[in-house]
Write a protein that holds these residues in place. Structure first.
Motif, PDB file in Angstrom:
ATOM      1  N   LYS A 178       0.842  -1.200   0.000  1.00 43.97           N
ATOM      2  CA  LYS A 178       0.000   0.000   0.000  1.00 43.97           C
ATOM      3  C   LYS A 178       0.880   1.253   0.000  1.00 43.97           C
ATOM      4  O   LYS A 178       0.642   2.201  -0.757  1.00 43.97           O
ATOM      5  CB  LYS A 178      -0.889  -0.028   1.249  1.00 43.97           C
ATOM      6  N   SER A 182       0.935   3.711  -3.298  1.00 45.61           N
ATOM      7  CA  SER A 182       0.488   5.101  -3.071  1.00 45.61           C
ATOM      8  C   SER A 182       1.602   6.066  -3.461  1.00 45.61           C
ATOM      9  O   SER A 182       1.360   7.113  -4.076  1.00 45.61           O
ATOM     10  CB  SER A 182       0.130   5.322  -1.595  1.00 45.61           C
ATOM     11  N   LEU A 201      -4.993  -0.795  -4.898  1.00 43.44           N
ATOM     12  CA  LEU A 201      -5.001  -0.129  -3.572  1.00 43.44           C
ATOM     13  C   LEU A 201      -6.236  -0.463  -2.714  1.00 43.44           C
ATOM     14  O   LEU A 201      -6.081  -0.763  -1.536  1.00 43.44           O
ATOM     15  CB  LEU A 201      -4.817   1.381  -3.730  1.00 43.44           C
TER      16      LEU A 201
END
Length: 205
Positions: A178, A182, A201
């Protein structure tokens, strides 16, 4: 002295040797480069290597100037001479690989790429390629190790950040995946992998 003998003429200063002339021409080339006159610089560097063909720095700069002009044939010719004379000029290897690729010489490109990888094992690009190679073979742990190193050397290397996230995702390391996916979207919001990152995600929540 015998009567009527003329005094000896002072010895003429020794003419500079070809090597000294080459150095003078090379330095004049550097000055022209600093002044932004690349054509004059190139002429001086050519004069330098004509006077002393064993001047690796002269060939190196000529290869770089040829590269800027996308004159691939001369990049390969001059770069070969520079690296033959001074194998430590490993900074030319990537340039040579690209010139060979552009000139359609796949074998030459592969050889120069291999030499570059050998000389620069810690370059982020080499680490990235190793990581992708491992990823494609399904070796996620190895991929993660190489890509982690690539990102450590070059934190804004968006593609390496993305594939690191993917290697972590494949190992069910949700938190790390994650974080990296990101980060990829921050670095390259419109990158070619952005769609994939956005799809994955939500699965990591």
């Amino acid at each position: 002295a015998q009567p009527g003998a003329k005094p000896a003429a002072p010895a003429a200063p020794a003419a500079p040797s070809a090597n000294e002339e080459a150095v003078l021409a090379f330095n004049a080339g550097v000055e022209a480069m600093q002044g932004g006159n690349k054509d004059a610089a190139e002429a001086k560097f050519k004069e330098a290597v004509a006077k002393n063909p064993d001047l690796p720095n002269g060939w190196q700069v000529l290869a770089q100037l040829a590269y800027e002009k996308k004159d691939w044939e001369h990049v390969l010719e001059y770069g070969q001479k520079a690296t033959d004379l001074d194998p430590s000029m490993t900074n030319l290897y990537a340039m040579m690989a690209e010139a060979a690729r552009q000139a359609g010489d796949k074998k030459g490109a592969a050889e120069w790429t291999a030499r570059y990888a050998e000389a620069n094992p810690d370059s982020p690009e080499i680490l990235f390629n190793k990581g992708i190679d491992a990823y494609n073979k399904g070796k996620m742990k190895d991929a993660e190790a190489s890509l982690t190193k690539a990102v450590a050397v070059k934190p804004d290397f968006a593609n390496a950040v993305f594939w690191l996230g993917m290697a972590e995702f494949n190992q069910n390391k949700k938190t790390e995946a994650k974080e990296h996916l990101s980060k990829y979207l921050e670095l390259d919001p419109n990158g070619k992998e952005a769609g994939t990152a956005k799809e994955i995600l939500p699965l990591l929540e």
